[in-house]
Write a protein that holds these residues in place. Structure first.
Motif, PDB file in Angstrom:
ATOM      1  N   TRP A 104      48.815  46.338  46.482  1.00 30.02           N
ATOM      2  CA  TRP A 104      49.469  45.087  46.131  1.00 30.02           C
ATOM      3  C   TRP A 104      48.935  44.507  44.821  1.00 30.02           C
ATOM      4  O   TRP A 104      49.673  43.887  44.053  1.00 30.02           O
ATOM      5  N   GLY A 105      47.642  44.717  44.562  1.00 28.02           N
ATOM      6  CA  GLY A 105      47.099  44.276  43.279  1.00 28.02           C
ATOM      7  C   GLY A 105      47.775  44.982  42.118  1.00 28.02           C
ATOM      8  O   GLY A 105      48.148  44.358  41.119  1.00 28.02           O
ATOM      9  N   ALA A 106      47.950  46.286  42.243  1.00 29.45           N
ATOM     10  CA  ALA A 106      48.639  47.050  41.203  1.00 29.45           C
ATOM     11  C   ALA A 106      50.090  46.613  41.086  1.00 29.45           C
ATOM     12  O   ALA A 106      50.651  46.569  39.977  1.00 29.45           O
ATOM     13  N   ALA A 107      50.710  46.288  42.222  1.00 28.77           N
ATOM     14  CA  ALA A 107      52.102  45.834  42.204  1.00 28.77           C
ATOM     15  C   ALA A 107      52.240  44.551  41.379  1.00 28.77           C
ATOM     16  O   ALA A 107      53.178  44.399  40.588  1.00 28.77           O
ATOM     17  N   VAL A 108      51.315  43.628  41.570  1.00 30.17           N
ATOM     18  CA  VAL A 108      51.347  42.386  40.797  1.00 30.17           C
ATOM     19  C   VAL A 108      51.123  42.671  39.312  1.00 30.17           C
ATOM     20  O   VAL A 108      51.819  42.140  38.448  1.00 30.17           O
ATOM     21  N   MET A 109      50.146  43.516  39.005  1.00 31.25           N
ATOM     22  CA  MET A 109      49.874  43.870  37.610  1.00 31.25           C
ATOM     23  C   MET A 109      51.123  44.440  36.934  1.00 31.25           C
ATOM     24  O   MET A 109      51.504  44.006  35.831  1.00 31.25           O
ATOM     25  N   LEU A 110      51.767  45.386  37.582  1.00 25.29           N
ATOM     26  CA  LEU A 110      52.949  46.023  36.996  1.00 25.29           C
ATOM     27  C   LEU A 110      54.108  45.035  36.880  1.00 25.29           C
ATOM     28  O   LEU A 110      54.868  45.072  35.902  1.00 25.29           O
ATOM     29  N   GLY A 111      54.233  44.154  37.869  1.00 25.53           N
ATOM     30  CA  GLY A 111      55.280  43.146  37.810  1.00 25.53           C
ATOM     31  C   GLY A 111      55.082  42.181  36.661  1.00 25.53           C
ATOM     32  O   GLY A 111      56.034  41.827  35.949  1.00 25.53           O
ATOM     33  N   VAL A 112      53.854  41.751  36.448  1.00 27.31           N
ATOM     34  CA  VAL A 112      53.567  40.806  35.364  1.00 27.31           C
ATOM     35  C   VAL A 112      53.785  41.466  34.001  1.00 27.31           C
ATOM     36  O   VAL A 112      54.362  40.858  33.091  1.00 27.31           O
ATOM     37  N   TYR A 113      53.344  42.707  33.856  1.00 25.50           N
ATOM     38  CA  TYR A 113      53.599  43.415  32.597  1.00 25.50           C
ATOM     39  C   TYR A 113      55.103  43.563  32.353  1.00 25.50           C
ATOM     40  O   TYR A 113      55.582  43.415  31.219  1.00 25.50           O
TER      41      TYR A 113
ATOM     42  N   PHE B 227      59.929  40.995  28.757  1.00 27.73           N
ATOM     43  CA  PHE B 227      61.126  40.194  28.488  1.00 27.73           C
ATOM     44  C   PHE B 227      60.794  38.774  28.048  1.00 27.73           C
ATOM     45  O   PHE B 227      61.671  37.918  27.987  1.00 27.73           O
ATOM     46  N   GLY B 228      59.532  38.520  27.783  1.00 27.30           N
ATOM     47  CA  GLY B 228      59.131  37.207  27.312  1.00 27.30           C
ATOM     48  C   GLY B 228      58.964  36.177  28.408  1.00 27.30           C
ATOM     49  O   GLY B 228      58.881  34.976  28.137  1.00 27.30           O
TER      50      GLY B 228
ATOM     51  N   ASP C  15      48.326  33.007  28.825  1.00 28.24           N
ATOM     52  CA  ASP C  15      49.349  34.038  28.727  1.00 28.24           C
ATOM     53  C   ASP C  15      49.075  35.097  29.785  1.00 28.24           C
ATOM     54  O   ASP C  15      48.416  36.099  29.538  1.00 28.24           O
ATOM     55  N   PHE C  16      49.577  34.865  31.007  1.00 22.64           N
ATOM     56  CA  PHE C  16      49.268  35.748  32.126  1.00 22.64           C
ATOM     57  C   PHE C  16      49.839  37.149  31.927  1.00 22.64           C
ATOM     58  O   PHE C  16      49.368  38.106  32.533  1.00 22.64           O
ATOM     59  N   ALA C  17      50.882  37.271  31.096  1.00 23.93           N
ATOM     60  CA  ALA C  17      51.557  38.564  30.942  1.00 23.93           C
ATOM     61  C   ALA C  17      51.097  39.324  29.701  1.00 23.93           C
ATOM     62  O   ALA C  17      51.641  40.378  29.391  1.00 23.93           O
TER      63      ALA C  17
END
Length: 240
Positions: A47-56, A61-62, A160-162
């Protein structure tokens, strides 16, 4: 449509896609993960990786990479973002969460056919539930877990979380939350991560599924994270 809204949609879809994949892998029969065995560490890092990939993905897309109605609402309450973007972001996050869970379900369809309700084919693959059913304390657990998540998030350098390495930091923050506070309620800390996949499991005619979708519990991972995130934002604002 605002490009950032698209980013919140894509990012939440990616988050749920990878996160739900973890749930399917460790619960459905005849998956390789189920065969070789899994544990809480796999769930935490998955789930940690899922969040990382989602945020990236959202950042491409800004979008700010909230991917979480609790974050969006609490940031608006705290004056961090404008209220005008709250509803579009939440709609995008919920639709993204539903679609991500649906794509995962399609991917694992042969394993749903092999797995009965008593063997793990339940809403718990996609949504959270308590280890001990105690609605008040389950709510408190979600408040505390989300407070810890958002409070720490706001203390990270930069907002800038992303961008840059921040999503990787988020990965380890989610792992820490999982290890510390996750084993009571499954640490939803995100209504889009729980409500949208729960709705998908309810509506889509997956084979052999358990018809108990536990909607009586659904208010906990919906309201608890919003309250916890809001307390965190107001607390940080009071001392900044």
């Amino acid at each position: 449509m605002d490009k950032a809204v698209i980013g919140e949609f894509i990012g939440t879809m990616v988050l749920t896609l990878f996160g739900s994949g973890v749930g399917c892998s460790i619960n459905l029969k005849k998956t390789l993960a189920k065969t070789v065995g899994s544990n809480w560490v796999l769930v935490a890092f998955g789930w940690g990786a899922a969040v990382m990939l989602g945020v990236y993905s959202a950042g491409f897309f800004g979008a700010p990479g909230h991917l979480n109605p609790a974050v969006t609402i609490s940031f608006a309450i705290g004056g961090i973002i404008d209220w005008g973007i709250v509803v579009p972001y939440i709609i995008a996050q919920m639709v993204g969460g539903f679609l991500g869970a649906l794509i995962t379900a399609i991917h694992f369809l042969p394993h749903f056919k092999e797995t009965g309700p008593e063997e793990g084919n339940s809403v718990g693959i996609f949504a959270t539930g308590p280890a001990i059913s105690d609605p008040l304390m389950n709510f408190v657990s979600e408040v505390i877990a989300t407070f810890a998540f958002v409070f720490t998030l706001l203390l990270l350098p930069g907002k800038d979380f992303a961008g840059g390495l921040q999503p990787i930091v988020l990965l380890f923050l989610l792992v820490a939350i999982s290890f510390s506070f996750g084993s009571t309620t499954g640490y939803a800390i995100n209504p889009a991560r729980d409500l949208a996949p729960r709705l998908m499991y309810t509506l889509i005619p997956l084979p052999n599924k358990n018809k108990d979708y536990n909607w009586s519990y659904a208010w906990v991972p919906l309201v608890g994270p919003i309250v916890g995130a809001t307390i965190a934002v107001l607390f940080v604002n009071a001392f900044s």
